[in-house]
Write an enzyme that holds these catalytic residues in place. Structure first.
Site, PDB file in Angstrom:
ATOM      1  N   HIS A 173      81.018 -61.511 -88.446  1.00  0.00           N
ATOM      2  CA  HIS A 173      81.074 -60.804 -89.645  1.00  0.00           C
ATOM      3  C   HIS A 173      81.940 -61.250 -90.796  1.00  0.00           C
ATOM      4  O   HIS A 173      82.823 -61.996 -90.618  1.00  0.00           O
ATOM      5  CB  HIS A 173      81.441 -59.279 -89.278  1.00  0.00           C
ATOM      6  CG  HIS A 173      83.081 -59.226 -88.971  1.00  0.00           C
ATOM      7  ND1 HIS A 173      84.164 -59.281 -89.716  1.00  0.00           N
ATOM      8  CD2 HIS A 173      83.541 -59.236 -87.610  1.00  0.00           C
ATOM      9  CE1 HIS A 173      85.250 -59.331 -88.994  1.00  0.00           C
ATOM     10  NE2 HIS A 173      85.027 -59.192 -87.763  1.00  0.00           N
TER      11      HIS A 173
ATOM     12  N   GLU B  29      81.177 -54.741 -90.701  1.00  0.00           N
ATOM     13  CA  GLU B  29      81.618 -54.761 -89.114  1.00  0.00           C
ATOM     14  C   GLU B  29      82.881 -53.970 -89.182  1.00  0.00           C
ATOM     15  O   GLU B  29      83.057 -53.272 -88.112  1.00  0.00           O
ATOM     16  CB  GLU B  29      81.779 -56.104 -88.464  1.00  0.00           C
ATOM     17  CG  GLU B  29      82.117 -55.955 -86.809  1.00  0.00           C
ATOM     18  CD  GLU B  29      83.451 -55.601 -86.611  1.00  0.00           C
ATOM     19  OE1 GLU B  29      83.613 -55.771 -85.371  1.00  0.00           O
ATOM     20  OE2 GLU B  29      84.116 -56.117 -87.486  1.00  0.00           O
ATOM     21  N   GLU B  30      83.645 -53.974 -90.179  1.00  0.00           N
ATOM     22  CA  GLU B  30      85.101 -53.398 -90.232  1.00  0.00           C
ATOM     23  C   GLU B  30      85.113 -51.786 -90.464  1.00  0.00           C
ATOM     24  O   GLU B  30      86.103 -51.153 -90.742  1.00  0.00           O
ATOM     25  CB  GLU B  30      85.996 -53.901 -91.176  1.00  0.00           C
ATOM     26  CG  GLU B  30      86.120 -55.654 -90.671  1.00  0.00           C
ATOM     27  CD  GLU B  30      87.088 -55.886 -89.406  1.00  0.00           C
ATOM     28  OE1 GLU B  30      87.355 -54.688 -88.728  1.00  0.00           O
ATOM     29  OE2 GLU B  30      87.632 -56.876 -89.163  1.00  0.00           O
TER      30      GLU B  30
ATOM     31  N   ASP C 215      83.048 -59.382 -93.543  1.00  0.00           N
ATOM     32  CA  ASP C 215      83.883 -58.600 -94.212  1.00  0.00           C
ATOM     33  C   ASP C 215      85.222 -58.826 -93.311  1.00  0.00           C
ATOM     34  O   ASP C 215      85.420 -59.041 -92.409  1.00  0.00           O
ATOM     35  CB  ASP C 215      83.519 -57.174 -94.166  1.00  0.00           C
ATOM     36  CG  ASP C 215      83.091 -56.525 -92.730  1.00  0.00           C
ATOM     37  OD1 ASP C 215      82.643 -57.087 -92.097  1.00  0.00           O
ATOM     38  OD2 ASP C 215      83.351 -55.282 -92.543  1.00  0.00           O
TER      39      ASP C 215
END
Length: 441
Positions: free
Chosen positions: A84, A150-151, A86
């Site tokens: 990811h 993703e976060e 982010d």
């Protein structure tokens, strides 16, 4: 097998990590994050290696990158490699360096994302560019995905890709991503390299209690705040029963063999808590994944001290083991009681992948080639990754983002932590191991 990574790749992985950190992709969970600059950066590096990356968005600015490297065996299943773009927020005042500096100092790259997980993104870029220079191709197709979001919910990232662009992952049966093959120093002189072969499911909960609003000076036995507080206390104090999954049992068996302990983790009635007491610091690898869990994290109610509110809410970070969601649900029904409602604020499945496969063996061999002193074992992640969303496509996920770190370097504590950083030598090790695995898996 000879090391195929050249000096340029070793230089690039450090530079790419640093430059990706400098691109602000902070995800506050409110939709304001913009991964596009980092996605364009990654796509440009891939294009320079002769690949044809695609930039894909569900929401403007929330950009994903997907590219495919063709393998030499057209009959082989494809492998997904995803990372990811982010990162979680960081408060600059708490850090020794600015978290978006990407500073390289004393052999260490500093900044948010150095561990989670722009380092892995940089390793993937360095490896495929090295292949292009050397005229090397992997055995099986390798699909590369750099994702957004993703976060937070992954709705703009892996969820969007899995739901709307499944064709890009055609043939992929397995995938690798973050949180595995890192050095775990056990305090006894051993170096362990746990490879993730499972993830607990995500059950983020919203609890709501309703009552009668009124003056704070009056008797109120229908108090929403009291009800939510009582439910939260019951959840926080609950002791979940032990539930050993196949992945965790395999980890316990490996640890029993490593330490010469007379124990059979596969036997009925096995006392896992007593066993973990014998493991010392190594217990940290398995302790979060022998049970479901539920941690209260947020409380909201009221607007003035002398006013009893008519509603109060709370949030709980719940996690459940593979096969444990039904127990999780029924337990929450009991703990919240009749006066508090609960719902999933965010829910994702638990995962489990086999450890007796050629792919797991290839990961083990790649680590041991460059860390022959290391002990490779499977483990289950306490949290989750984008592998949950990609599992919708039938892709089994493993945590494999190799790093060799010195004793005293607390890899796991740096996830979402202050002064996140990664040693340059760890990046070099990871690039070599990743190259070895991806070429031969």
């Amino acid at each position: 097998m000879a090391d195929q990574i050249d000096q340029r790749a070793l230089d690039e992985v450090v530079r790419f990590t640093s430059e990706l950190i400098r691109i602000d992709t902070t995800n506050h969970g409110d939709g304001s994050c913009r991964e596009r600059p980092a996605a364009e950066y990654a796509a440009e590096r891939l294009a320079e290696a002769g690949l044809t990356p695609r930039l894909l968005e569900r929401t403007p600015g929330r950009t994903n990158v997907v590219a495919r490297v063709e393998g030499t065996d057209p009959g082989a299943d494809a492998l997904l490699v995803h990372g990811h773009l982010d990162v979680v927020p960081a408060e600059p005042a708490d850090w020794s360096v600015h978290p978006l500096s990407g500073e390289v100092r004393d052999g260490v790259v500093w900044g948010r994302g150095a561990i989670d997980m722009k380092n892995m993104d940089a390793m993937v870029l360095a490896v495929v560019r090295n292949w292009a220079r050397a005229g090397v191709r992997p055995r099986r197709d390798v699909v590369i995905a750099f994702t957004a979001d993703e976060e937070a919910s992954a709705l703009d990232g892996s969820g969007f890709l899995a739901d709307q662009h499944a064709e890009l992952f055609e043939g992929c049966t397995e995938g690798i991503s973050e949180s595995g093959a890192f050095t775990f120093h056990d305090g006894r002189g051993n170096q362990l390299y746990p490879i993730a072969a499972g993830e607990r499911g995500t059950g983020w909960l919203k609890l709501t209690a309703r009552g009668t609003a009124g003056h704070g000076s009056k008797v109120n036995r229908d108090n929403a705040v009291s009800r939510i507080a009582a439910a939260v206390a019951r959840i926080g104090e609950h002791r979940w029963p032990v539930r050993l999954t196949p992945t965790v049992r395999a980890a316990l068996v490996a640890l029993a063999e490593l330490y010469g302990l007379e124990a059979d983790p596969t036997a009925p009635g096995f006392d896992v808590d007593a066993f973990m007491e014998k493991l010392g610091p190594t217990a940290a690898l398995v302790e979060p994944t022998v049970r479901n869990s539920a941690n209260p994290t947020m409380l909201t109610s009221g607007y003035k001290v002398n006013v009893v509110p008519g509603e109060a809410t709370a949030y709980v970070d719940g996690r459940y083991l593979p096969g444990g969601e039904e127990e999780f649900r029924t337990t929450l029904d009991r703990l919240t009681g009749p006066d508090v409602d609960w719902e999933f604020h965010h829910r994702e499945v638990a995962l489990q992948a086999p450890v007796d496969t050629p792919t797991f063996a290839a990961m083990r061999a790649a680590v041991q080639e460059f860390a022959p002193e290391g002990h490779v074992l499977p483990y289950c992640m306490s949290g989750g990754t984008d592998a949950k969303q990609f599992s919708r496509l039938g892709i089994r996920g493993y945590g494999f983002s190799p790093l060799r770190t010195p004793e005293g370097f607390d890899y796991q504590a740096l996830f979402h932590g202050v002064d996140e950083r990664v040693p340059v030598e760890a990046l070099h090790f990871g690039t070599r191991v990743l190259d070895r695995f991806l070429r031969t898996a």
